[in-house]
Design an enzyme around this catalytic site. Structure first.
Site, short mmCIF file in Angstrom:
data_model
loop_
_atom_site.label_atom_id
_atom_site.label_comp_id
_atom_site.label_asym_id
_atom_site.label_seq_id
_atom_site.Cartn_x
_atom_site.Cartn_y
_atom_site.Cartn_z
N LYS A 64 -36.57 14.51 10.25
CA LYS A 64 -37.31 15.86 9.93
C LYS A 64 -36.00 17.10 9.56
O LYS A 64 -36.40 17.95 8.84
CB LYS A 64 -38.34 16.44 11.14
N SER A 318 -38.18 6.20 11.90
CA SER A 318 -38.10 7.43 11.45
C SER A 318 -37.64 8.21 12.76
O SER A 318 -37.42 9.42 12.57
CB SER A 318 -39.50 7.78 10.74
C1 PLP Z 1 -42.89 13.36 10.61
C2 PLP Z 1 -42.85 11.94 10.88
C3 PLP Z 1 -43.20 10.86 10.18
C4 PLP Z 1 -44.08 11.05 8.88
O1 PLP Z 1 -43.46 12.06 7.82
P1 PLP Z 1 -44.34 12.74 6.92
O2 PLP Z 1 -43.39 13.15 5.85
O3 PLP Z 1 -45.22 13.48 7.67
O4 PLP Z 1 -45.17 11.51 6.34
C5 PLP Z 1 -42.79 9.60 10.59
N1 PLP Z 1 -42.30 9.55 11.72
C6 PLP Z 1 -41.81 10.32 12.56
C7 PLP Z 1 -40.96 10.05 13.82
C8 PLP Z 1 -41.94 11.78 12.11
O5 PLP Z 1 -41.53 12.59 12.97
#
Ligand code: PLP
Length: 340
Positions: A64, A318
């Site tokens: 993020k 992510s």
């Molecule tokens: C925000 C987030 C997502 C999804 O991202 P988007 O841009 O909202 O689709 C996936 N995994 C994690 C860990 C996140 O913090």
């Protein structure tokens, strides 16, 4: 469990617009180039070469900060002086707080009054001003928008903003540089769609044969619902287990890209996420949060339901922001399912 193929359409101008923004995004003032790491045990188990894009290794432990920094750095001097506001109890909050501190911008982060202390402290320790307001997220969001309006702060969306999308798209730029050999598909977790939109825009412009596959939890599959309906429907309720992706409506900017360029969306259950957390742990000795394990869960389902073998598949891991206490639930669900 279900999937939805998307018919190809062509708006290459939109892709080019985003590719230019991605190439120009100065995210490395703050973000790191994360490894694209082989996962030997997972690859052997699934009969395909699986590579993990380790976004859990970013400062703040999720991707993020890429989008947050790219948004904040492009504000005008006057906007920077006035400060920014957002609403989030999760990874976006940490990302905005850290990016704002790096740039010397004042950041107010509205969090629901029920937010666990750990997350409030996470924001404060990064220099963000945590404002506790409202019984749940929609109330916090309304308050943040009201503050933006009344005080002239710039509202920073977690996903529905072209600069945020372009920042997240730098993940794809790294993947294509790191994997110049065979690459069949990239699996991307989807919440509000900022991450997958940035990745799809970059990859479809440069290597359109690489499949972009979104993965959503079954309790918040807002991209699949929007693709099926042909418009951005609002889910009546959202399950919070995968809290990083618990979003009721896909973002408008992201949807414009996803409906044309995402090849497929896969839905996985919370139990499949728990198994994926263990599989990632077995290979890397690192813990991912439920949303962070979506892509691996998606690969597993994709491979087993279609009998795919010998391909090179990338999973975007992510994030890693899971409360330590939650690991007990994850472990119990893995045991309850028998062998993973
Ligand atoms: C925000 C987030 C997502 C999804 O991202 P988007 O841009 O909202 O689709 C996936 N995994 C994690 C860990 C996140 O913090």
């Amino acid at each position: 469990m279900s999937s939805c193929p998307v018919p190809p359409r062509a708006d290459a101008g939109l892709l080019e617009h985003y590719v230019k923004k991605i190439l120009a995004a100065p995210v490395y003032d703050l973000a790191v180039r994360t490894p694209l790491q082989a996962a030997p045990a997972l690859s052997a188990l699934l009969g395909n070469q699986v590579l993990l894009k380790r976004e859990d290794l970013q400062p703040t432990f999720s991707f993020k900060i890429r989008g947050a920094y790219n948004k904040l750095v492009q504000l005008t001097a006057e906007q920077k002086a006035r400060g920014v506001v957002t609403a989030s109890a999760g990874n976006h909050a940490q990302g905005v707080a850290l990016a704002a501190r790096e740039l010397g911008i004042r950041a107010r982060i509205v969090m629901p009054a029920t937010t666990p202390e750990l997350k409030v402290l996470g924001v404060r320790s990064r220099g963000g001003e945590a404002v506790l307001h409202g019984a749940s997220f929609p109330f916090a969001l309304a308050h943040a928008l009201q503050l933006a309006d009344a005080c002239g702060y710039t509202f920073v969306s977690p996903f529905d903003d072209p600069d945020v999308i372009a920042g997240q798209g730098t993940v794809a730029m790294e993947i294509l540089r790191q994997q110049q050999g065979p690459l069949d598909a990239i699996f991307v977790p989807v919440g509000g769609g900022g991450l997958i939109a940035g990745i799809a825009a970059y990859v479809k412009y440069l290597r359109p044969e690489v499949r972009i596959i979104g993965v959503e939890p079954e309790g918040s599959s807002c991209l699949l619902a929007a693709l099926r309906a042909g418009e951005r429907v609002v889910l009546p309720s959202v399950d919070g287990f995968a809290d990083g992706t618990a979003v009721a409506q896909i973002g408008a900017f992201g949807f414009e890209i996803c409906r044309q360029w995402v090849d497929e969306v896969i839905i996985v259950s919370n139990d499949q996420l728990c198994s994926a957390i263990k599989l990632i742990y077995d290979d890397t000795r690192s813990i991912t949060e439920p949303s962070g394990a979506l892509a691996v869960a998606g690969i597993r389902q994709y491979v087993s339901t279609r009998g795919i073998a010998g391909q090179t598949l990338v999973a975007v891991n992510s994030g890693a922001n899971i409360n330590f206490d939650s690991l007990r639930y994850v472990a119990e669900r893995v045991v309850a399912q028998g062998a993973v």
